[in-house]
Enzyme design. Structure first.
Site, PDB file in Angstrom:
ATOM      1  N   GLY A 286     -14.346 -14.814  38.433  1.00 20.38           N
ATOM      2  CA  GLY A 286     -13.027 -14.405  37.959  1.00 20.38           C
ATOM      3  C   GLY A 286     -11.836 -15.044  38.651  1.00 20.38           C
ATOM      4  N   SER A 287     -12.033 -16.222  39.277  1.00 14.96           N
ATOM      5  CA  SER A 287     -10.878 -16.845  39.942  1.00 14.96           C
ATOM      6  C   SER A 287      -9.832 -17.289  38.908  1.00 14.96           C
ATOM      7  CB  SER A 287     -11.307 -18.023  40.831  1.00 14.96           C
ATOM      8  OG  SER A 287     -11.806 -19.075  40.058  1.00 14.96           O
ATOM      9  N   ASN A 288     -10.289 -17.733  37.757  1.00 12.62           N
ATOM     10  CA  ASN A 288      -9.322 -18.115  36.719  1.00 12.62           C
ATOM     11  C   ASN A 288      -8.626 -16.903  36.120  1.00 12.62           C
ATOM     12  OD1 ASN A 288      -9.296 -21.141  36.098  1.00 12.62           O
ATOM     13  ND2 ASN A 288     -11.482 -20.699  36.344  1.00 12.62           N
TER      14      ASN A 288
ATOM     15  N   LEU B 150     -19.687 -16.824  29.501  1.00 12.26           N
ATOM     16  CA  LEU B 150     -20.893 -17.621  29.315  1.00 12.26           C
ATOM     17  C   LEU B 150     -21.696 -17.283  28.066  1.00 12.26           C
ATOM     18  CD1 LEU B 150     -22.031 -18.011  33.028  1.00 12.26           C
ATOM     19  CD2 LEU B 150     -20.490 -19.426  31.654  1.00 12.26           C
TER      20      LEU B 150
ATOM     21  N   ASN C 263     -10.549 -21.710  25.376  1.00 11.06           N
ATOM     22  CA  ASN C 263     -11.547 -21.742  26.451  1.00 11.06           C
ATOM     23  C   ASN C 263     -11.177 -22.813  27.475  1.00 11.06           C
ATOM     24  OD1 ASN C 263     -14.120 -21.267  27.756  1.00 11.06           O
ATOM     25  ND2 ASN C 263     -14.868 -23.152  26.809  1.00 11.06           N
TER      26      ASN C 263
ATOM     27  N   HIS D 171     -13.148 -25.430  30.113  1.00 13.88           N
ATOM     28  CA  HIS D 171     -14.470 -25.987  30.379  1.00 13.88           C
ATOM     29  C   HIS D 171     -14.349 -26.961  31.555  1.00 13.88           C
ATOM     30  CE1 HIS D 171     -18.575 -26.915  29.272  1.00 13.88           C
ATOM     31  NE2 HIS D 171     -18.315 -28.180  29.530  1.00 13.88           N
TER      32      HIS D 171
ATOM     33  N   ASP E 253     -18.091 -25.458  22.754  1.00 12.60           N
ATOM     34  CA  ASP E 253     -17.318 -26.542  23.380  1.00 12.60           C
ATOM     35  C   ASP E 253     -16.868 -27.635  22.411  1.00 12.60           C
ATOM     36  OD1 ASP E 253     -17.742 -25.237  25.833  1.00 12.60           O
ATOM     37  OD2 ASP E 253     -19.633 -26.292  26.113  1.00 12.60           O
TER      38      ASP E 253
ATOM     39  N   GLU F 132      -8.106 -26.340  37.830  1.00 17.99           N
ATOM     40  CA  GLU F 132      -8.011 -25.134  37.001  1.00 17.99           C
ATOM     41  C   GLU F 132      -6.867 -24.230  37.468  1.00 17.99           C
ATOM     42  OE1 GLU F 132     -12.538 -24.642  35.297  1.00 17.99           O
ATOM     43  OE2 GLU F 132     -12.018 -23.463  37.053  1.00 17.99           O
TER      44      GLU F 132
HETATM   45  C1  GAR Z   1     -14.833 -22.144  35.747  1.00 18.75           C
HETATM   46  O1  GAR Z   1     -14.993 -23.366  36.430  1.00 18.75           O
HETATM   47  C2  GAR Z   1     -14.844 -22.400  34.252  1.00 18.75           C
HETATM   48  O2  GAR Z   1     -14.256 -23.623  33.884  1.00 18.75           O
HETATM   49  C3  GAR Z   1     -16.318 -22.405  33.967  1.00 18.75           C
HETATM   50  O3  GAR Z   1     -16.836 -21.357  34.735  1.00 18.75           O
HETATM   51  C4  GAR Z   1     -16.050 -21.254  35.936  1.00 18.75           C
HETATM   52  C5  GAR Z   1     -15.682 -19.789  36.083  1.00 18.75           C
HETATM   53  O4  GAR Z   1     -15.095 -19.574  37.350  1.00 18.75           O
HETATM   54  N1  GAR Z   1     -16.590 -22.231  32.578  1.00 18.75           N
HETATM   55  C6  GAR Z   1     -17.665 -22.753  31.977  1.00 18.75           C
HETATM   56  O5  GAR Z   1     -18.519 -23.409  32.555  1.00 18.75           O
HETATM   57  C7  GAR Z   1     -17.740 -22.452  30.486  1.00 18.75           C
HETATM   58  N2  GAR Z   1     -18.680 -23.311  29.839  1.00 18.75           N
HETATM   59  P1  GAR Z   1     -14.303 -18.233  37.614  1.00 18.75           P
HETATM   60  O6  GAR Z   1     -15.189 -17.078  37.162  1.00 18.75           O
HETATM   61  O7  GAR Z   1     -14.087 -18.218  39.103  1.00 18.75           O
HETATM   62  O8  GAR Z   1     -13.018 -18.287  36.838  1.00 18.75           O
END
Ligand code: GAR
Length: 207
Positions: free
Chosen positions: A21-23, A94, A111, A113, A154, A183
């Site tokens: 969940g950092s994003n 996911l 999304n 990616h 994607d 990101e």
């Molecule tokens: C992020 O790097 C995002 O781009 C990726 O999962 C990570 C989630 O990090 N997404 C994918 O791979 C989708 N296909 P987070 O939970 O710390 O935000």
């Protein structure tokens, strides 16, 4: 009198996330200072996801659901409707986003990616799997892609990409750090600009 002009009301964002969940955290914090949009709901299919405590600490409501609920029931749509959601952001989500939900939010599901699509996309291509493949294939660059979600993994229209150099000494972990930096820097700003341009806010009409 309450302000009922839709152009003056903040757009409401829901975030779908499955992991750390950092994003999601970064988006929530960024939009706390925005006059145009706010994150009002986080939805997750993973009851152990780090995103749950992050969102809760930031006073954003969390809705947990099962895979079965996502694909066969209306509960999630009801929750989105109840919260009056305008935009849906997938941030480390996911599972495949269901077409039934997509139909309710045309061009409003976005999304992120962690690769330069169309490279390293599709089922099974997420997180460290991507960064390992990037190293194995001796790529010289990688990056992030922010794109609309369509019915295929994607493959929706690309909105934004940013690149990072890959050195021949880089490990998948080092690449993950470079991706994380991109990101954190770009995702909220790109979403804000997208909302501003798509919602035709008067003061931003001229771009
Ligand atoms: C992020 O790097 C995002 O781009 C990726 O999962 C990570 C989630 O990090 N997404 C994918 O791979 C989708 N296909 P987070 O939970 O710390 O935000």
């Amino acid at each position: 009198m309450p302000d009922t002009n839709p152009l003056q009301m903040k757009k409401k964002i829901a975030i779908f996330a499955s992991g750390n969940g950092s994003n999601a955290e970064n988006l929530i914090q960024y939009f706390k200072n925005s006059d145009f949009a706010e994150v009002v709901l986080v939805l997750t299919n993973n009851k152990n996801a780090g995103v749950i405590s992050k969102a809760t600490l930031l006073n954003v409501q969390v809705y947990e659901f099962t895979k079965n609920q996502l694909y066969t029931e209306n509960d999630i749509y009801d929750a989105l409707q109840f919260a009056k959601i305008d935009w849906i952001i997938l941030a480390g989500f996911l599972l495949k986003f269901p077409e039934t939900l997509l139909k309710h939010y045309p061009d409003k599901v976005v999304n992120i990616h962690p690769a330069l699509l169309p490279k390293y996309g599709g089922k099974g291509m997420y997180g460290m799997h991507i960064h390992k493949a990037v190293v194995e294939n001796k790529e010289t660059e990688t990056g992030i892609t922010i794109h609309y979600v369509n019915e295929n993994y994607d493959e929706g229209k690309i909105i934004f990409q940013a690149k990072a150099e890959v050195l021949n000494t880089d490990t998948p972990e080092l690449i993950a750090e470079k991706i994380h930096i991109l990101e954190q820097k770009y995702f909220p700003k790109v979403i804000e600009k997208l909302i501003l341009t798509n919602e035709n806010y008067p003061s931003f009409g001229g771009g």
